[in-house]
Structures are given as C-alpha cells and as structure tokens.
Design a protein around this motif. Structure first.
Motif: not given
Length: 209
Positions: A57-60, A65-68, A73-76, A198-200
C-alpha cells in the motif's frame, strides 16, 4: 426460601467470576505466550500477507506520484485490494489470537526517506548510549527493490511476484480446517486472481521466482 436465594446468588457470582478469570487467562495467554487459535498454515498466512499488504500500500502511493500510466494503474488496483483486506485480516487476527499488525515488518521508503531515517537513527544513537528501552523492534526501512532507483519495469515485476505470493497463501488458506478463515480466503479467490492478471501476472509465473 432465603437459603435458596443465597444459593442461587452464590452460583451466579461463581459463574461470573469464573468467566472473568477465563477471559483474563485467555488474554494473558496471548500476551505472554503468544498462543494462537489457528494452525500453522493460517499463522503463516497472517505473518506473510500481514507483512506484504501494508508494504505494498505504501509502495503504491509512491508509484502513484512517479510511475507511468501502466504502473499507476497497477498500483491503484494493488492498493485498493490490500486496503480493503487489511481491516478484515485485523478482525480475524483479533478473534483467533494472532498478533497483528506484524511487529518489525518492513516499511517501504523512498531513497530520500531512507536517507532521512538513517540520519535520524545515527543522531538518536548518540543521545544516550547507556539507555536501554524495552520496546518492540522498530520496523525495517526498506526501499524496494534492493534500494535501487525506481523504475516502472522493476515495480511491475515486483508487484507481480508479491501478488502471486498472496494468491498462493489465499489458496492454501481456502482449504483450512477453520471454516471462518476458509470462507474468508474463498471470498478473495476471484479478486486476487483478477488482480494477478491485471498487474501482468501469468498463471504459475510466481512459482519461478
């Protein structure tokens, strides 16, 4: 009549006292011996997933803020899944006497956070070297993966692996002898499978890590 009344009152008082003593003994058993009401597989689930979930959750949040677009989308999706599951795990852990949250679990931190934490720790260590505090172990500050600079590819690979681990833990828990834990795991089966895709993730891909 008066003797009967006194007898009933004594029985009720004895029952109440026994109940209180039993509850206190049960609480002390967890507090001092950490005895749980779950088997080894279920305990492994709480330890493993209980450490993974808050970290992801913290990593996401950082990825947001920095990902493409793909990473965000994966983080969300990962954050939503674990954010919903954590309070449910907490309730089950409380009911079945499992220490939760997991003490000393790793905390995700950016490079800047890690550097600031290191400076703070070094400063604190010089304050009073003779003082010893009887406290729980401090959470480990860990920048994933392996303190490397963030990349979208590394995050997606990391999260595929982690969700795969959780998927496997839920599969095992879905066969547990404890019906409530089994039902909980089975209620997450479809959601975690969808998240993994969803995350591949590919079926059984996590087994090769």
């Amino acid at each position: 009549m008066k003797l009967n009344t006194l007898f009933v009152a004594a029985v009720l008082a004895s029952t109440t006292l026994s109940s209180c003593v039993f509850d206190t003994a049960s609480e002390n058993q967890l507090k001092y011996t950490h005895t749980t009401l779950v088997d080894g597989d279920a305990y492994a689930f709480f330890r493993s997933v209980g450490a993974i979930a808050p970290y992801e959750v913290d990593y996401a949040k950082h990825v947001g803020t920095v990902g493409n677009a793909q990473a965000k989308d994966a983080a969300s999706k990962v954050s939503q899944f674990f954010t919903e599951m954590l309070p449910q795990m907490d309730s089950l852990a409380t009911k079945f006497h499992v220490d939760f949250p997991i003490l000393g679990q790793e905390k995700y931190a950016t490079e800047a956070d890690h550097a600031a934490h290191s400076v703070t720790t070094a400063t604190d260590s010089t304050a009073d070297s003779t003082a010893v505090a009887a406290t729980a172990p401090a959470p480990v500050m860990h920048t994933a993966p392996s303190h490397a600079a963030y990349t979208d590819e590394a995050y997606l690979h990391h999260v595929q692996h982690q969700v795969g681990l959780v998927k496997e833990q839920l599969r095992r828990l879905s066969r547990n002898t404890n019906k409530e834990l089994r039902d909980f795991a089975q209620s997450k089966t479809e959601a975690v499978a969808q998240l993994f895709t969803a995350v591949g993730g590919k079926e059984d891909a996590h087994a090769h890590h």
